[in-house]
Design an enzyme around this catalytic site. Structure first.
Site, mmCIF file in Angstrom:
data_model
loop_
_atom_site.group_PDB
_atom_site.id
_atom_site.type_symbol
_atom_site.label_atom_id
_atom_site.label_comp_id
_atom_site.label_asym_id
_atom_site.label_seq_id
_atom_site.Cartn_x
_atom_site.Cartn_y
_atom_site.Cartn_z
ATOM 1 N N HIS A 169 9.174 -0.351 9.128
ATOM 2 C CA HIS A 169 8.272 -1.807 9.305
ATOM 3 C C HIS A 169 8.523 -2.604 8.020
ATOM 4 O O HIS A 169 9.006 -3.775 8.294
ATOM 5 C CB HIS A 169 6.821 -1.257 9.610
ATOM 6 N N ASP A 212 0.922 -1.301 -0.067
ATOM 7 C CA ASP A 212 0.052 -0.024 0.047
ATOM 8 C C ASP A 212 0.979 1.315 -0.179
ATOM 9 O O ASP A 212 0.891 1.961 0.791
ATOM 10 C CB ASP A 212 -0.950 0.036 1.210
#
Ligand code: RIB
Ligand code: CA
Length: 315
Positions: A240, A9
């Site tokens: 992340h 995303d």
């Protein structure tokens, strides 16, 4: 050789993961077969443009298949305040030259799972909607995937709520379908990703090379560091998604435990929480994934910076 399909995303930290993987491909460590996009950090139309644009910046013609606009059941809770209105730190890049392929994300996942049956690694750095849609269409997909590495969830903490991580919280129903699919999985959650971050001093190698490419990377890294500072008090770019990419290539970057993990769907305070059963017995179910609990942060931070520098120095 790892045959990789990414579901993203894109997103600032997703973008950094793409830079890292592109360098790994150059080194012959993996082959990126395709990329699928989903609504998450920003709307799917924008995550698709961003993914195409990053591949273009890297001079790679990796196919991009656009996927789910919204989660299976709830509306999307995007995070432009973290990633910028354009998902890339308000850099507002010119549109990419290439278009997404004429195949949906779920179609690409299913097709590649047949073409590379038993040899396809999936990396997800986004809500799990596309994988769930593919599994709903063909539950046998789980048997054809060599391994799924998920950036998501946490054992002891949360980010969008006290106990839920953004990728899982954005589509808990999808996460449950994936977690219960029987796929071989590794969960790279906040317990380890929160240990891997850059602060301003870590950016010196990029600052020392003064060109357009380093300026772009510094702009997106500083944008997300500022957003993180307003949310948490720490001015940091938490890595992340790059770490999950690193774990695809070097599983020994993290220490894991095999555990039963499920997702809370209903709790007033806990919807989207990953429930990890760490008891010696497993009444909730059979252990279904490796859960990362410790990380060699310094090793990974060096790897990631090195891969960015390769691209920056070519510019
Ligand atoms: O919680 C961190 C995750 O949420 C990362 O994948 C980030 O890009 C956002 O999608
Ligand atoms: Ca992401």
């Amino acid at each position: 050789m790892i045959n990789l399909l990414l579901d993203v995303d894109t997103g600032i930290d997703d973008a950094l993961a793409l830079f890292y993987l592109a360098d790994a491909q150059k080194q012959g460590l993996l082959k990126i077969l395709g990329s699928t996009t989903v609504g998450g950090n920003v709307e799917v139309a924008q995550t698709t443009l961003n993914t195409l644009k990053v591949w273009e910046m890297l001079e790679l013609e990796i196919p991009v298949a656009s996927g789910a606009e919204s989660p299976l059941q709830a509306p999307l809770n995007a995070a432009p305040f973290v990633h910028g209105d354009d998902g890339l730190g308000n850099t507002f890049l010119t549109p990419p030259k290439r278009l997404p392929v004429d195949e949906s994300a779920a179609d690409m996942i299913l097709r590649l799972s047949h073409e590379y049956s038993g040899e396809l690694t999936l990396l997800t750095t986004a809500p799990l909607t596309n994988i769930a849609v593919a599994l709903l269409r063909d539950p046998d997909l789980a048997d054809r995937i060599r391994k799924l590495v998920i950036m998501g969830g946490a054992v002891f903490t949360g980010n969008v709520t006290a106990v839920a991580e953004a990728n899982i919280a954005n589509d808990p129903e999808a996460a449950r379908i994936v977690f219960r699919s029987g796929m071989e999985m590794t969960l790279v959650g906040l317990d380890v990703t929160h240990e891997v971050y850059w602060e301003e001093a870590d950016l010196e190698p990029l600052i020392n090379i003064n060109n357009e490419r380093s300026a772009f990377l510094l702009q997106i890294i500083r944008f997300i560091s500022g957003a993180y500072e307003s949310l948490s008090g720490w001015r940091r770019c938490v890595l992340h998604d790059p770490l999950a990419a690193g774990v695809c290539l070097f599983p020994d970057l993290v220490k894991t435990e095999k555990r039963y993990v499920d997702v809370e769907l209903n709790g007033e305070l806990t919807r989207g929480m990953t429930v990890v059963d760490r008891r010696g017995r497993t009444p909730l179910g059979e252990d279904n994934m490796q859960v990362a609990l410790e990380v060699d942060a310094e090793r990974f931070k060096k790897q990631l910076m090195q891969s960015l520098l390769v691209w920056v120095q070519e510019g």
